[in-house]
Design an enzyme around this catalytic site. Sequence first.
Site, PDB file in Angstrom:
ATOM      1  N   THR A 125       1.319  -1.423  -0.166  1.00  0.00           N
ATOM      2  CA  THR A 125       0.275  -0.153   0.053  1.00  0.00           C
ATOM      3  C   THR A 125       0.766   1.218   0.129  1.00  0.00           C
ATOM      4  OG1 THR A 125      -1.685   1.423   1.592  1.00  0.00           O
ATOM      5  CG2 THR A 125       0.113  -0.704   2.741  1.00  0.00           C
ATOM      6  N   ASP A 126       0.145   2.121  -0.549  1.00  0.00           N
ATOM      7  CA  ASP A 126       0.965   3.673  -0.200  1.00  0.00           C
ATOM      8  C   ASP A 126       0.997   4.043   0.739  1.00  0.00           C
ATOM      9  OD1 ASP A 126      -1.714   4.229   0.006  1.00  0.00           O
ATOM     10  OD2 ASP A 126      -1.883   6.324  -1.769  1.00  0.00           O
ATOM     11  N   GLU A 127       0.350   3.507   1.681  1.00  0.00           N
ATOM     12  CA  GLU A 127       0.221   4.531   3.117  1.00  0.00           C
ATOM     13  C   GLU A 127       1.874   3.444   4.013  1.00  0.00           C
ATOM     14  OE1 GLU A 127      -3.168   3.348   5.883  1.00  0.00           O
ATOM     15  OE2 GLU A 127      -3.924   3.078   3.715  1.00  0.00           O
ATOM     16  N   TYR A 153      -1.563  -0.988  11.269  1.00  0.00           N
ATOM     17  CA  TYR A 153      -1.225  -0.864   9.550  1.00  0.00           C
ATOM     18  C   TYR A 153      -0.952  -0.796   9.166  1.00  0.00           C
ATOM     19  CZ  TYR A 153      -3.429  -1.625   5.353  1.00  0.00           C
ATOM     20  OH  TYR A 153      -3.290  -2.135   4.009  1.00  0.00           O
ATOM     21  N   LYS A 157       2.292  -3.291   7.147  1.00  0.00           N
ATOM     22  CA  LYS A 157       2.398  -3.545   5.892  1.00  0.00           C
ATOM     23  C   LYS A 157       3.858  -3.264   5.570  1.00  0.00           C
ATOM     24  CE  LYS A 157      -0.001  -4.603   2.963  1.00  0.00           C
ATOM     25  NZ  LYS A 157      -0.958  -6.111   3.100  1.00  0.00           N
TER      26      LYS A 157
END
Length: 339
Positions: A125-127, A153, A157
């Site tokens: 994810t870009d997060e 979260y 990741k």
Amino acid sequence: MTILVTGGAGFIGSNFIYYEFEHHPEDRVVCIDKLTYAGNLANLEEALKNDHFRFVRADITDREAVERLFEEEKPDIVVNFAAESHVDRSVEDPGLFLRTNILGTQTLMDASRKYGVKRYHQVSTDEVYGDLPLDRPDLFFTETTPIHTSSPYSASKASADLLVLAYARTFGLPVSITRCSNNYGPYHFPEKLIPLMITRALADESLPVYGNGENVRDWLYVEDHCAAIDLVMRKGREGEIYNVGGHNERTNLQVVKTVLKELGKPESLITFVRDRPGHDQRYAIDPTKIHEELGWLPTTDFDTGMRKTVAWYLDNRKWWQDILAGEYQNYYQHMYSNR
Ligand code: NAD
Ligand code: TYD
């Protein structure tokens, strides 16, 4: 070819399985999923009719179950979607996120090494890049932007991504990683922004916007994400990271207003509620690498994607009403009642 899809009973994984059947009908797809609250066999109702498909209920952290499946299926490609995926839940229970998202990734990669898979693909994810300031619209995440996470979260990741790169360098595991922006589309669990707002607006219930609603997300229609993963796992360079996004930034307030307009509901349903702790301000992907190397471009613009998504929720009321009628009620009560 046999493709092992983990987390295929969730939102993106189920869309990906249908994408594979449509574009590579000759391949066999095996899905492993624990069926957590987010996993739903109803998402795979059509897939279960296909004799190129097998579903196995198991936890990706269960080494014995994972190895047994690899032994039976000898997958050529492993695509790991399985994860705890909701930021708000990670604030409530970080440990679960670390177990599934990090240790689950390790278990899958150990089995991938042992059984010599040709490609292990990690859906990220870009997060992992953290956030960008709202007053710098010139800034975007590239693959070399430093990891800088905000929530349990995103930290889980990012940890998994680092482990994937370590397995590539130390053990020579043939890996790839995609880091995508926010997805939307069919089968999206109604705890996430867009389906939450659609389902609540349909019931004329208040729409809880966190903070002032000015946080920005970069939205991509789920099928475009599936196309990017398919391309990278088959043709992407080994050991590489590819950012995936369609330059489609919207504030949360803009998104919610689009939902209301599509449904013909009044903006008076919008309610501003207490902000999410650590709330990331803006995500924005630079997808130049995947475009230049692999020719990927999104095909569904936001207006079309939102129309299709709203139509899907209107046509599939039973799918989300069944979810809303269960444990979800406690979740909503717990997360939103004192906000
Ligand atoms: P989701 O929550 O809808 O689905 C997750 C699936 O994984 C569920 O079917 C669940 O049952 C399964 N699962 C969870 N824990 C498991 C375990 N221990 N063992 C086996 N299965 C387990 O998530 P999603 O939105 O479809 O996201 C899929 C992947 O894509 C995640 O890795 C997420 O980090 C990533 N991602 C999501 C987005 C997004 O906008 N939704 C964007 C970029 C990346
Ligand atoms: P979400 O769908 O949880 O995705 P993510 O946090 O991974 O980006 O949330 C998208 C944005 O919408 C995020 O800025 C938080 C906001 N949001 C609300 O304002 N209200 C809500 O009820 C939810 C679930 C999210």
